[in-house]
Scaffold this motif. Structure first.
Motif, PDB file in Angstrom:
ATOM      1  N   UNK A 136      34.821  34.020  42.600  1.00 11.14           N
ATOM      2  CA  UNK A 136      33.447  34.287  42.172  1.00 11.14           C
ATOM      3  C   UNK A 136      32.549  33.081  42.425  1.00 11.14           C
ATOM      4  N   UNK A 137      32.970  31.911  41.986  1.00 10.78           N
ATOM      5  CA  UNK A 137      32.133  30.720  42.136  1.00 10.78           C
ATOM      6  C   UNK A 137      31.940  30.337  43.603  1.00 10.78           C
ATOM      7  N   UNK A 138      32.964  30.568  44.426  1.00  6.88           N
ATOM      8  CA  UNK A 138      32.859  30.179  45.832  1.00  6.88           C
ATOM      9  C   UNK A 138      31.818  30.995  46.592  1.00  6.88           C
ATOM     10  N   UNK A 139      31.483  32.182  46.074  1.00  3.74           N
ATOM     11  CA  UNK A 139      30.508  33.038  46.751  1.00  3.74           C
ATOM     12  C   UNK A 139      29.124  32.402  46.824  1.00  3.74           C
ATOM     13  N   UNK A 140      28.819  31.522  45.866  1.00 12.00           N
ATOM     14  CA  UNK A 140      27.461  30.988  45.806  1.00 12.00           C
ATOM     15  C   UNK A 140      27.257  29.633  46.438  1.00 12.00           C
ATOM     16  N   UNK A 141      28.335  28.961  46.834  1.00 10.74           N
ATOM     17  CA  UNK A 141      28.227  27.576  47.300  1.00 10.74           C
ATOM     18  C   UNK A 141      27.216  27.431  48.427  1.00 10.74           C
ATOM     19  N   UNK A 142      27.459  28.083  49.549  1.00 10.89           N
ATOM     20  CA  UNK A 142      26.585  27.951  50.715  1.00 10.89           C
ATOM     21  C   UNK A 142      25.249  28.672  50.531  1.00 10.89           C
ATOM     22  N   UNK A 143      25.248  29.935  50.074  1.00  7.95           N
ATOM     23  CA  UNK A 143      23.965  30.627  49.930  1.00  7.95           C
ATOM     24  C   UNK A 143      23.002  29.944  48.956  1.00  7.95           C
ATOM     25  N   UNK A 144      23.503  29.470  47.805  1.00  3.99           N
ATOM     26  CA  UNK A 144      22.614  28.877  46.818  1.00  3.99           C
ATOM     27  C   UNK A 144      22.085  27.528  47.289  1.00  3.99           C
ATOM     28  N   UNK A 145      22.984  26.640  47.686  1.00  9.89           N
ATOM     29  CA  UNK A 145      22.573  25.299  48.099  1.00  9.89           C
ATOM     30  C   UNK A 145      21.675  25.363  49.323  1.00  9.89           C
ATOM     31  N   UNK A 191      37.419  38.360  47.420  1.00  5.60           N
ATOM     32  CA  UNK A 191      36.016  38.134  47.764  1.00  5.60           C
ATOM     33  C   UNK A 191      35.370  39.472  48.150  1.00  5.60           C
ATOM     34  N   UNK A 192      34.417  39.969  47.359  1.00  4.61           N
ATOM     35  CA  UNK A 192      33.827  41.293  47.613  1.00  4.61           C
ATOM     36  C   UNK A 192      33.212  41.447  48.989  1.00  4.61           C
ATOM     37  N   UNK A 193      32.725  40.354  49.573  1.00  6.50           N
ATOM     38  CA  UNK A 193      32.073  40.442  50.877  1.00  6.50           C
ATOM     39  C   UNK A 193      33.024  40.953  51.955  1.00  6.50           C
ATOM     40  N   UNK A 194      34.335  40.813  51.728  1.00  6.55           N
ATOM     41  CA  UNK A 194      35.320  41.253  52.711  1.00  6.55           C
ATOM     42  C   UNK A 194      36.046  42.530  52.284  1.00  6.55           C
ATOM     43  N   UNK A 195      35.537  43.204  51.262  1.00  4.30           N
ATOM     44  CA  UNK A 195      36.216  44.378  50.704  1.00  4.30           C
ATOM     45  C   UNK A 195      35.319  45.604  50.725  1.00  4.30           C
ATOM     46  N   UNK A 196      35.946  46.770  50.610  1.00 11.60           N
ATOM     47  CA  UNK A 196      35.203  48.011  50.409  1.00 11.60           C
ATOM     48  C   UNK A 196      36.066  48.964  49.582  1.00 11.60           C
ATOM     49  N   UNK A 197      35.527  50.144  49.285  1.00 11.26           N
ATOM     50  CA  UNK A 197      36.280  51.153  48.551  1.00 11.26           C
ATOM     51  C   UNK A 197      36.637  50.733  47.132  1.00 11.26           C
ATOM     52  N   UNK A 198      37.763  51.237  46.647  1.00 11.60           N
ATOM     53  CA  UNK A 198      38.194  50.982  45.270  1.00 11.60           C
ATOM     54  C   UNK A 198      38.437  49.502  44.976  1.00 11.60           C
ATOM     55  N   UNK A 199      39.102  48.741  45.869  1.00 13.56           N
ATOM     56  CA  UNK A 199      39.283  47.305  45.595  1.00 13.56           C
ATOM     57  C   UNK A 199      37.950  46.581  45.405  1.00 13.56           C
ATOM     58  N   UNK A 200      36.977  46.918  46.252  1.00 15.85           N
ATOM     59  CA  UNK A 200      35.664  46.291  46.155  1.00 15.85           C
ATOM     60  C   UNK A 200      35.003  46.610  44.821  1.00 15.85           C
ATOM     61  N   UNK A 201      35.044  47.873  44.433  1.00 17.14           N
ATOM     62  CA  UNK A 201      34.426  48.295  43.178  1.00 17.14           C
ATOM     63  C   UNK A 201      35.084  47.617  41.983  1.00 17.14           C
ATOM     64  N   UNK A 202      36.408  47.515  42.002  1.00 16.85           N
ATOM     65  CA  UNK A 202      37.139  46.907  40.898  1.00 16.85           C
ATOM     66  C   UNK A 202      36.827  45.421  40.761  1.00 16.85           C
ATOM     67  N   UNK A 203      36.850  44.699  41.882  1.00 18.71           N
ATOM     68  CA  UNK A 203      36.597  43.262  41.844  1.00 18.71           C
ATOM     69  C   UNK A 203      35.160  42.970  41.434  1.00 18.71           C
ATOM     70  N   UNK A 204      34.209  43.724  41.964  1.00 16.26           N
ATOM     71  CA  UNK A 204      32.805  43.519  41.600  1.00 16.26           C
ATOM     72  C   UNK A 204      32.590  43.733  40.100  1.00 16.26           C
ATOM     73  N   UNK A 205      33.272  44.724  39.537  1.00 12.91           N
ATOM     74  CA  UNK A 205      33.125  44.986  38.103  1.00 12.91           C
ATOM     75  C   UNK A 205      33.642  43.807  37.292  1.00 12.91           C
TER      76      UNK A 205
END
Length: 321
Positions: A178-187, A60-74
């Motif tokens: 990826x899909x779980x990121x939108x559940x609460x914010x979207x609804x 989950x990108x919200x809990x990551x930074x640096x190289x892992x964050x960049x890789x997952x977001x891509x």
């Protein structure tokens, strides 16, 4: 960006407001709160297996930074792009159905259960492209962030994720994340924004509404950051390891400040921004053909949902003359 039962929350004195929120979110001197670390600690202290939960949380990108964050977001951005046409088609088809079903005749509906949730599930289905059993598991993943969630429910979610991995293989993990990121914010944001527009336009025809260029209300109120070093921000010193609560939505803010933080800041801009904006724009235009009057009926907000302000029910009455 919240706590598990093994963690201590950021104190109210550590809340940061505009104009310094974006500075902290964009600063390398602060790193995201690492939820996976909390579950690893919980697993160690409780002896309960949370390995599948941890695998998802580590993506989950919200809990990551640096190289892992960049890789997952891509990887997630590529997945979003690959299913973009399906997502837009799902939004159009589902909104057409929901608007015709609920706003073409008089009655009462819940904007959460009857409108925002089915729209999200249709959108989520277009991203995952799997059966609805998987959607049910994905919808439960954000519950892992809540401090009040029982250990038994956490175990159930872990077992459900494990079953999905066994069925679909390891490649399903990033799609679930990826899909779980939108559940609460979207609804939450869609339902709250629509209800807010109804309150502000009470007595007017739905076809004359404007929902705005961005969502008027957000269900995400804050994100937490941890100071990686001793640092001064806005005249206040934060010690290394100190947890800081960055308030992203507040009644103290101007509309410009709230909308400016609607999709995050820095490297953590929401991956679902484009499709969320697409849905809002289509809804704005589609509403114009419905000459009904909508009246607010009741609001029921959920408790213990931090960092989200989530409605359980937002009921409205529709009158078609």
């Amino acid at each position: 960006a919240v706590m598990t039962p093994t963690d201590k929350p950021a104190s109210q004195s550590n809340e940061v407001f505009c104009p310094y929120v974006k500075d902290i979110l964009a600063s390398r001197a602060f790193h995201p709160y690492r939820m996976a670390d909390q579950y690893e600690q919980l697993q160690q202290t409780s002896g309960i297996d949370f390995s599948s939960c941890i695998r998802v949380l580590k993506l989950l990108p919200v809990f990551l930074d640096g190289t892992p964050h960049k890789s997952i977001r891509k990887q997630m951005a590529l997945r979003m792009q690959a299913t973009k046409a399906d997502q837009e088609a799902a939004v159009i088809a589902q909104l057409d159905v929901l608007l015709a079903r609920h706003f073409g005749q008089s009655g009462e509906i819940d904007l959460v259960d009857d409108f925002a949730t089915p729209l999200w599930r249709s959108l989520s289905r277009s991203i995952l492209q799997r059966d609805d059993a998987l959607l049910n598991v994905v919808d439960d993943i954000p519950l892992l962030f809540f401090a009040s969630l029982s250990l038994n429910k956490r175990k159930q979610i872990n077992s459900a994720i494990t079953a999905c991995i066994d069925k679909y293989g390891d490649e399903i993990i990033i799609d679930m994340a990826l899909a779980s990121l939108g559940v609460k914010p979207f609804v939450g944001s869609l339902a709250l924004s629509f209800y807010d527009a109804i309150e502000k336009n009470c007595g007017r025809l739905l076809g004359t509404y404007t929902l705005g260029e961005k969502f008027g209300k957000s269900s995400l109120n804050f994100v937490d950051r941890i100071a990686s070093q001793s640092i001064d921000v806005g005249g206040k010193t934060y010690a290394k390891g100190q947890r800081v609560r960055c308030v992203t939505q507040s009644s103290q803010y101007s509309d410009t400040e709230n909308t400016g933080l609607l999709y995050g800041a820095g490297n953590h801009i929401c991956l679902g921004k484009a499709i969320a904006q697409f849905a809002l724009t289509y809804l704005n235009n589609a509403c114009k053909q419905y000459p009904c009057v909508i009246t607010p009926v009741s609001v029921h907000m959920l408790s213990d949902q931090e960092p989200f302000a989530m409605p359980k029910h937002l009921r409205v009455a529709i009158n078609v003359n």
